[in-house]
Design a protein around this motif. Structure first.
Motif, PDB file in Angstrom:
ATOM      1  N   TYR A 263       0.763  -1.028   0.023  1.00  0.00           N
ATOM      2  CA  TYR A 263       0.062  -0.043   0.037  1.00  0.00           C
ATOM      3  C   TYR A 263       0.754   1.169  -0.206  1.00  0.00           C
ATOM      4  O   TYR A 263       1.653   1.383   1.107  1.00  0.00           O
ATOM      5  N   ASP A 264       1.009   1.961  -1.150  1.00  0.00           N
ATOM      6  CA  ASP A 264       1.829   3.191  -1.209  1.00  0.00           C
ATOM      7  C   ASP A 264       0.844   4.323  -0.996  1.00  0.00           C
ATOM      8  O   ASP A 264      -0.095   4.687  -1.504  1.00  0.00           O
ATOM      9  N   GLU A 265       1.749   5.349  -0.120  1.00  0.00           N
ATOM     10  CA  GLU A 265       1.122   6.545  -0.220  1.00  0.00           C
ATOM     11  C   GLU A 265       1.985   7.693  -0.426  1.00  0.00           C
ATOM     12  O   GLU A 265       3.212   7.473   0.286  1.00  0.00           O
ATOM     13  N   ILE A 266       1.934   8.486  -1.386  1.00  0.00           N
ATOM     14  CA  ILE A 266       3.013   9.357  -2.019  1.00  0.00           C
ATOM     15  C   ILE A 266       2.523  10.621  -2.371  1.00  0.00           C
ATOM     16  O   ILE A 266       1.553  10.808  -2.716  1.00  0.00           O
ATOM     17  N   GLU A 359       0.328  -4.651  -5.609  1.00  0.00           N
ATOM     18  CA  GLU A 359       0.701  -3.153  -5.238  1.00  0.00           C
ATOM     19  C   GLU A 359      -0.363  -2.076  -5.738  1.00  0.00           C
ATOM     20  O   GLU A 359      -0.917  -2.157  -6.805  1.00  0.00           O
ATOM     21  N   VAL A 360      -0.803  -1.265  -4.726  1.00  0.00           N
ATOM     22  CA  VAL A 360      -1.609  -0.499  -5.319  1.00  0.00           C
ATOM     23  C   VAL A 360      -1.137   0.989  -4.519  1.00  0.00           C
ATOM     24  O   VAL A 360      -0.531   1.078  -3.540  1.00  0.00           O
ATOM     25  N   ILE A 361      -1.757   2.012  -5.056  1.00  0.00           N
ATOM     26  CA  ILE A 361      -1.669   3.410  -4.398  1.00  0.00           C
ATOM     27  C   ILE A 361      -2.806   3.808  -3.700  1.00  0.00           C
ATOM     28  O   ILE A 361      -3.938   3.456  -3.924  1.00  0.00           O
ATOM     29  N   LYS A 414       5.290   6.882   2.079  1.00  0.00           N
ATOM     30  CA  LYS A 414       5.216   5.660   3.134  1.00  0.00           C
ATOM     31  C   LYS A 414       4.728   4.613   2.434  1.00  0.00           C
ATOM     32  O   LYS A 414       3.482   4.560   1.715  1.00  0.00           O
ATOM     33  N   ILE A 415       5.193   3.434   2.804  1.00  0.00           N
ATOM     34  CA  ILE A 415       4.914   2.207   2.168  1.00  0.00           C
ATOM     35  C   ILE A 415       4.492   1.406   3.327  1.00  0.00           C
ATOM     36  O   ILE A 415       5.285   1.475   4.309  1.00  0.00           O
TER      37      ILE A 415
END
Length: 495
Positions: A263-266, A359-361, A414-415
């Motif tokens: 889970y990617d927070e960018i 993988e997702v954003i 943040k991953i």
């Protein structure tokens, strides 16, 4: 710390450095943009731009059917790949490292980081680029940050000139490359490094090019002792190292990794160079030559054969609400790149016979998710319909341009990676960077990867070939990321 699902650990923060970071497109502040893009720009695109694009592409297709197809492009067609026998010894070389592409947007950030963090006392280094005027301008700017840098040599070298690249590679122990698009500008340099036994790190995210690098240079680099490590920036150190940490943690218990979900927070912005690279890679007229290996080079093991280790991918096609995570999630454009790097690490290090990679954003709301998808559509259309690209010039950066200092400072990564083993054990791996990951911290990652490969501990291991960050550096690079420069967050928690 134990937990039964993803939710109990979702609200735990990454530390004080992340406490004041604000998400992009959060809250009601994006409502005006949502209305404009949804009810004005999107209908214009749907009823005018899209039909024009289809007609334009149909005409191109008709012309292609009536004309002879151009030969497939081989980036190594005019480049030598054989090892140089009489190459200088490492201890006799003039420089510890050279930064190639020091005048580009990310290249400037690379040399700025070196200037502030290391200066010139510990390492002897030089800056290289095509224009002496631009190099001198960069040097003047750096000298105001640290007067020591006034003595740093400047090397004029065109990255497309193989002889110049040979000369450059023979002078140094390491090259840090920021000369993208690498498919267009990077091949002579990486080939020279492999041939002369010179270590090499870059910031490419171009997996299609990396496949050719592995195919053509892995054997040469193993012969000369060169560590050729592409993908040493935001693409794809964080994801590669999360997978590595999970695999090694399970390995301690006699277990092996079978699935990863990221889970990617960018928060970040795009530069003109990134846009130019994307445009080049998806150009329908560019047909790459097939690799020499009869299998995908990303599956090549440490001896040059095909590894039995497999990686399966699961990526969403559109945005949706993830009830377990509690947020909207959608496809991340760089997920296939990250997955390929993990695939390569698994082939080299043998984590597991088979890994399922997802993988997702993440998005703070449905409006945010919709806006991101719209922006992908609008930017992507410009690649296939040149007239629409004209409008990009008013809202997107040109090559050499990128996010401002304030925008980079506001950025972060943040991953949260959820790993599962064959015995049912689970881990949560967190990886965090406190500034813009695509440029500001990509520069730092490149430098720390480069210096890591020069370190005594990595040198003693004697690894060589075309490697991944995880294979080349192991946890050493995580230690450097946490301790050098702005630091970062990395943790592994049992669930």
């Amino acid at each position: 710390m134990a937990a039964t699902d993803t939710t109990p650990l979702m609200d735990e923060d990454f530390g004080k450095a992340f406490a004041e970071k604000k998400r992009m497109n959060a809250g009601w502040s994006i409502l005006p943009s949502f209305i404009l893009q949804t009810f004005v720009i999107f209908p214009f695109w749907l009823f005018f731009v899209l039909p024009c694009t289809i007609i334009y592409q149909a005409i191109l297709k008709l012309f292609s059917l009536c004309s002879k197809k151009p030969p497939r492009y081989d980036p190594f067609a005019q480049v030598q790949t054989e090892a140089v026998r009489d190459r200088p010894k490492m201890e006799d070389r003039e420089y510890d490292f050279i930064v190639m592409g020091a005048t580009g947007f990310t290249g400037k950030l690379v040399v700025e980081y070196i200037t502030v963090q290391y200066g010139t006392k510990k390492y002897k280094w030089a800056m290289a680029g095509r224009s002496i005027g631009k190099l001198e301008a960069v040097k003047k700017s750096l000298s105001q940050m640290n007067p020591e840098v006034a003595e740093v040599p400047l090397l004029v070298a065109n990255s497309l000139d193989s002889k110049k690249m040979d000369e450059l590679a023979s002078k140094t122990r390491l090259v840090m490359a920021a000369v993208g698009p690498f498919l267009k500008y990077g091949t002579p340099l990486v080939a020279a490094c492999a041939r002369y036994g010179t270590h090499y790190c870059d910031i490419t995210g171009e997996v299609t090019w990396v496949r050719h690098v592995i195919d053509k240079l892995d054997a040469t680099a193993r012969q000369t002792g060169a560590r050729i490590v592409p993908l040493c920036g935001h693409d794809s150190v964080p994801w590669d190292m999360c997978a590595y940490a999970a695999a090694k943690e399970f390995e301690k218990k006699g277990d092996n990794l079978v699935s990863l979900k990221f889970y990617d927070e960018i928060r970040g912005q795009m530069s003109g160079g990134t846009l130019a690279t994307a445009t080049l890679l998806v150009n329908p007229s560019l047909r790459l030559a097939r690799t020499k290996a009869p299998f995908n080079p990303m599956s090549m093991d440490a001896k040059g054969g095909e590894a039995p280790n497999k990686l399966k991918t699961r990526f969403p096609r559109c945005c949706s609400y993830d009830s377990k995570y509690g947020e909207f999630v959608g496809p991340f454009i760089m997920a296939p790149v990250n997955a390929n790097v993990v695939k390569r690490s698994n082939a080299l290090l043998g984590y597991s016979p088979s890994i399922t990679y997802s993988e997702v954003i993440t998005h703070p709301g449905c409006m945010s998710a919709w806006l991101i998808e719209l922006q992908k559509i609008f930017i992507g259309t410009g690649i296939f319909f040149p007239p629409w690209k004209f409008f990009h010039s008013f809202c997107l950066p040109s090559p050499g341009e990128g996010p401002s200092y304030a925008e980079r400072a506001a950025g972060y990564l943040k991953i949260k990676a959820f790993a599962r083993s064959s015995k049912g054990n689970r881990l949560l791996i967190r990886f965090g960077l406190t500034v813009d990951p695509g440029y500001e911290d990509t520069a730092r990652l490149l430098v720390e990867c480069g210096l890591c490969t020069l370190s005594e501990s990595i040198t003693k291991q004697g690894k060589s070939g075309v490697l991944t960050p995880a294979c080349a550096f192991g946890m050493d690079i995580i230690d450097r990321i946490k301790s050098q420069g702005r630091g970062g967050h990395f943790s592994v928690t049992a669930l």
